[in-house]
Design an enzyme around this catalytic site. Structure first.
Site, PDB file in Angstrom:
ATOM      1  N   SER A 121     -12.602  -4.242  -0.079  1.00  0.00           N
ATOM      2  CA  SER A 121     -12.963  -3.750   1.244  1.00  0.00           C
ATOM      3  C   SER A 121     -14.484  -3.676   1.360  1.00  0.00           C
ATOM      4  O   SER A 121     -15.159  -3.259   0.419  1.00  0.00           O
ATOM      5  CB  SER A 121     -12.378  -2.353   1.473  1.00  0.00           C
ATOM      6  OG  SER A 121     -10.974  -2.387   1.451  1.00  0.00           O
ATOM      7  N   LYS A 175      -6.030   4.649   9.654  1.00  0.00           N
ATOM      8  CA  LYS A 175      -7.172   5.058   8.836  1.00  0.00           C
ATOM      9  C   LYS A 175      -8.258   5.644   9.748  1.00  0.00           C
ATOM     10  O   LYS A 175      -9.292   5.022   9.990  1.00  0.00           O
ATOM     11  CB  LYS A 175      -7.714   3.876   8.023  1.00  0.00           C
ATOM     12  CG  LYS A 175      -6.710   3.244   7.085  1.00  0.00           C
ATOM     13  CD  LYS A 175      -7.364   2.284   6.120  1.00  0.00           C
ATOM     14  CE  LYS A 175      -7.841   2.986   4.867  1.00  0.00           C
ATOM     15  NZ  LYS A 175      -8.335   2.028   3.838  1.00  0.00           N
ATOM     16  N   ARG A 235       0.856  -1.199   0.000  1.00  0.00           N
ATOM     17  CA  ARG A 235       0.000   0.000   0.000  1.00  0.00           C
ATOM     18  C   ARG A 235       0.883   1.236   0.000  1.00  0.00           C
ATOM     19  O   ARG A 235       1.610   1.492   0.949  1.00  0.00           O
ATOM     20  CB  ARG A 235      -0.922   0.004   1.226  1.00  0.00           C
ATOM     21  CG  ARG A 235      -1.935   1.149   1.164  1.00  0.00           C
ATOM     22  CD  ARG A 235      -3.069   0.946   2.139  1.00  0.00           C
ATOM     23  NE  ARG A 235      -2.660   1.188   3.516  1.00  0.00           N
ATOM     24  CZ  ARG A 235      -3.407   0.904   4.575  1.00  0.00           C
ATOM     25  NH1 ARG A 235      -4.584   0.325   4.411  1.00  0.00           N
ATOM     26  NH2 ARG A 235      -2.966   1.170   5.787  1.00  0.00           N
TER      27      ARG A 235
END
Length: 215
Positions: free
Chosen positions: A115, A144, A46
């Site tokens: 997700s 997050k 990521r």
């Protein structure tokens, strides 16, 4: 290389999501190698801020490590980078490239993760050809902070609604992973629990042990 569905499910056990913000000068390849040595069963690259060229270079480095370890390797969000790297697949969010589009671009043998925060999203992803779901955020996390929170009850409902594997994410570490026991998830996805640790190998080893007891 094609991954058997049963192998994909098993690979959810300790799912490592990279984040170079925690490395403090260490190389990502070094830390991923240690994570794999410690027992990580899946790796996602990521990179939100790197250039496409830099992400591709990192991806090729990590792919060789994952190949050597026999562990699946996917790229977050970017289908083009996944193709350029030769990654096993991609993980997309609700606002990223649609699952069906990712599947069309990468082909039937690729791993496509999606997700999901609701049963509706989970069922749609499964219908669109997702191989697994990442469900969270389960616990508030600095990684997050704007992620939608998913309650234990919602996680259980999602796991019961779909046939594909589910990995929990968001605020998971050696202390919080046991909270997922009995909810139906196949494993835990972690970021800082590995990559913020001074010793990524020891951290991964402890997390692997916790996951084996929990799932």
């Amino acid at each position: 290389m094609p991954w058997d569905k049963a192998v994909i499910r098993e690979s959810m056990l300790l799912y490592a999501v990279t984040d170079r913000a925690w490395l403090h000068g260490r190389s990502l390849a070094e830390c991923v190698h240690q994570a794999l040595e410690g027992g990580a069963t899946f790796v996602q690259l990521r990179e939100k801020d790197a250039s496409k060229e830099e992400t591709i270079a990192l991806g090729k480095e990590l792919l060789s490590l994952c190949r050597a370890a026999g562990v699946p390797f996917v790229v977050d969000d970017d289908v083009d980078v996944a193709l350029a790297v030769g990654a096993d697949g991609v993980h997309v969010g609700q606002d990223d490239v649609a699952c069906a589009q990712a599947r069309a671009a990468l082909g039937p043998d690729a791993i496509v993760g999606v997700s999901a925060q609701t049963v509706e999203q989970a069922l749609r992803a499964q219908a669109d050809g997702a191989d697994y779901l990442g469900v969270g955020a389960l616990i508030p996390t600095a990684t997050k902070p704007d992620a939608v929170d998913v309650t234990p009850e919602e996680l259980r409902a999602i796991c019961e609604a779909v046939d594909i594997p589910v990995v929990g994410i968001g605020g998971l570490n050696a202390g919080t992973i046991p909270q997922l026991e009995g909810l139906g998830a196949d494993g835990a996805a972690v970021v800082s629990a590995i990559f913020a640790a001074d010793d990524c190998l020891a951290a991964a080893r402890e997390l692997r042990s916790v996951c084996e007891r929990t799932f």
